[in-house]
Each structure stands twice: as C-alpha cells, then as structure tokens.
Enzyme design. Structure first.
Site, PDB file in Angstrom:
ATOM      1  N   ARG A 240       0.856  -1.184   0.000  1.00 38.82           N
ATOM      2  CA  ARG A 240       0.000   0.000   0.000  1.00 38.82           C
ATOM      3  C   ARG A 240       0.896   1.239   0.000  1.00 38.82           C
ATOM      4  NH1 ARG A 240      -3.446  -2.892  -1.487  1.00 38.82           N
ATOM      5  NH2 ARG A 240      -5.420  -3.384  -0.485  1.00 38.82           N
ATOM      6  N   GLU A 269      -3.243   7.443  -4.279  1.00 40.73           N
ATOM      7  CA  GLU A 269      -3.514   7.011  -5.659  1.00 40.73           C
ATOM      8  C   GLU A 269      -5.000   7.156  -5.980  1.00 40.73           C
ATOM      9  OE1 GLU A 269      -2.084   2.904  -5.047  1.00 40.73           O
ATOM     10  OE2 GLU A 269      -4.160   2.223  -5.284  1.00 40.73           O
ATOM     11  N   HIS A 287      -1.232   0.160  -9.740  1.00 44.00           N
ATOM     12  CA  HIS A 287      -1.913  -0.777  -8.825  1.00 44.00           C
ATOM     13  C   HIS A 287      -2.538  -1.963  -9.576  1.00 44.00           C
ATOM     14  CE1 HIS A 287      -4.133  -1.153  -4.698  1.00 44.00           C
ATOM     15  NE2 HIS A 287      -3.821  -2.336  -5.194  1.00 44.00           N
ATOM     16  N   ILE A 288      -1.682  -2.763 -10.168  1.00 39.64           N
ATOM     17  CA  ILE A 288      -2.170  -3.917 -10.930  1.00 39.64           C
ATOM     18  C   ILE A 288      -1.669  -5.245 -10.343  1.00 39.64           C
ATOM     19  CG2 ILE A 288      -2.513  -2.651 -13.103  1.00 39.64           C
ATOM     20  CD1 ILE A 288       0.190  -3.886 -14.065  1.00 39.64           C
TER      21      ILE A 288
END
Ligand code: GLV
Length: 321
Positions: A240, A269, A287-288
């Site tokens: 995170r 984000e 963020h994948i």
C-alpha cells in the site's frame, strides 16, 4: 422461496463473478464509485443487506456510521482492508471480510517484475526506445544491476511475502525478513529473521514491502529508515502506498542512495507524487498487483463465498471484524 438478499457492489465485477452474484442476490452496482465518491454509498445502500466493496472505495468512519442499519456485512474485494474503518464497522456491528491467498501469486509476480524492472532500468529503456532515441548499442548503454546473488529484505512475511521469497530464491537471492512474529522453520525456508525493521533494512540490497497498511505500518519506510538501507538499494512496494514516505523516497532516488524503485501502489492514488514522474530510476505501475483474469475472478468468488456464508448464518471464512 426466501427473497434474495440485496447487495450493493461498488463497481464492475469479473464476468463469472457478476453472473454468480446476480444468480444469488439482488445486485445494485454503484457505477462510478471510486476514491472520491464514496459519500454516495449510504444513500445507495438503503434497504441493502450487504456491500461488496472494491479496494479503491474508502469506507471512512463517517460513511460507515451513515450506512443504513440493514447493512450487516461488508465483503471487501481485496486482502487489504485499510480502505475500511474497521473500528467504525465493529461499533456498528457490521461484519467485514477480505480475500486472502487468492491474489498472492499474482501480486508476488508483480513484485518480481518491479524488482527486475527497477534493477534493469526497464521503464527508462522502454521510454527511450519509444521516443526513437535508440541510436546504437554500446557497452555502457543502459547498464543496470542484477538482483541475482543480492540480499532481498521482505517486510511482511505473510502469504504474499512468502511467495515473493520463493520466486526470489529461484533468482538466487538471499532472503531476509521482518515480520511481527518469526515464522516456523518450514515456512521460513532458510530466510533470515530480523526482529526489527531497522536491522532488516541494513542488509536489504533489495527491499520488498509486503505488509498490510495499519496504523503501525503507515510511513514505516520513512527518511530515517531509508538512510539505513545500503547505498544503491532498490525499493519495491506492492502493498500500500502510505507505507512509504514519498518525499523521503524521492529524495533518496534523486541522491542515488536508493538506486531505483519499483512501485505499484501510491499514497493518495490514483494521484501520485509528481516527483516520481520526473525520475528515470523508477518503474511505475498503476496498482495492478492482482490484475489477472484468474486472480480477479478468484477474488470476486471469494468475496461471494463470504457473503454466502454470512447470509446462511455460517461464519464467513475470511472474517476480519
Ligand atoms: C489489492 O490491492 C488487495 O489488497 O487485495
């Protein structure tokens, strides 16, 4: 026949998950719910029995307190539950579940991708090529570092951290870790335990952050701790964003104390600190970590399993609160 329970879903589901959800529940999809629009949720959740919540939707204490009393469960479509104010849910008697394990392999793959991409300057090299700036090969062209034989420090040796360790062993890395608790030998697999983050940082040629975001880990990688990394270290974050102090990491990337970083998650984000964008030595992904068809489907199914168990009066397997 009993009436179907009503669930509010905070965005799209993978096709097979959507099909199963609609077969078992009355589903309302809140289109456009996102990082910035969670305030719409209490109204949309009127007369609903549960919420299937995505990771980009932040259910703050205020939002949870404003939820109708009909909502008895929030099934998070993620392993991390930092997007939900757990104390507020507990106070309101709302059960919260997550989706552990099913995303570990996909997320560990992204951690390895980021390590390699950062170490071998993959982002910079690709940008150069696309700009048409690849003029010739030379011995000192785009030289990076290799991660084989280096020491990998893993913060958070849960399921994802252990998967990262397993893959990194295949790259001949020496595994070190810090975790709240030391793992039993069969799970440690020869990894060296450090009982403080500081001690781990001092031996981390490559640092991989794999712990959950909690009050204790917020800005865990701060300026003082970054200074403890060996000069030229590589930092990778697939956990995170707010675990890292961006300003401090950007300064260290600028000075070269941190040679490169691979980041899949960001504080605030999808807005990211513009300092990163100006740097060549960062390999950035949006963020994948869990974004494969198999994993996202498995996550959705696991969230539905938790809802099913809850509504059939069993205890959901992945109950967090
Ligand atoms: C994804 O980011 C997750 O926590 O599941």
């Amino acid at each position: 026949m009993t009436e179907k329970k009503r669930i509010l879903v905070t965005g799209a589901l993978m096709p097979a998950v959507g099909e199963r959800a609609r077969a078992c529940y009355n589903v309302t999809v809140l289109e456009g719910a996102s990082e910035s629009s969670a305030e719409a949720i209490p109204k949309a959740a009127q007369d609903h029995d549960g919420i299937l919540c995505h990771v980009n939707v932040h259910l703050t204490g205020d939002i949870i307190r404003a939820l109708p009393h009909s909502v008895k469960i929030i099934a998070n479509h993620a392993v991390g539950v930092d997007n939900i104010d757990l104390d507020a849910a507990r106070e309101k008697g709302i059960v919260v579940t997550n989706t552990p394990e099913v995303l570990s392999a996909a997320t560990a793959e992204i951690a390895i991708l980021l390590m390699l991409g950062a170490a071998r300057r993959a982002g910079e090299a690709e940008r150069l090529l696309r700009r048409g700036d690849w003029k010739s090969w030379s011995v000192d062209f785009m030289v990076g570092t290799e991660i084989s034989g280096r020491r990998l420090g893993i913060v958070g040796m849960g399921d994802i951290g252990r998967r990262v360790a397993k893959a990194a062993r295949g790259l001949d890395m020496e595994i070190h870790y810090h975790n709240r608790r030391r793992l039993p030998e069969d799970k440690e697999q020869g990894a060296v335990f450090h009982d403080t983050v500081e001690a781990l940082l001092e031996v981390s040629d490559v640092l991989s952050i794999n712990c959950p975001l909690t009050p204790a880990t917020r800005y865990l990688l701060n300026r003082e701790r970054i200074a403890r990394l060996p000069p030229g270290a590589i930092v990778v974050n697939t956990a995170r964003g707010p675990i890292v102090d961006d300003a401090a990491l950007i300064d260290a990337l600028r000075s070269g104390h941190v040679a490169a970083a691979g980041l899949d998650v960001f504080d605030g984000e999808p807005r990211i600190n513009p300092g990163y964008l100006a740097l060549e030595n960062v390999f950035l992904l949006p963020h994948i970590g869990s974004a494969t068809v198999r994993t996202r489907t498995a996550m959705g199914m696991r969230a539905l399993d938790n809802l099913d168990a809850f509504f059939s009066a069993a205890s959901p397997r992945d109950r967090v609160v």
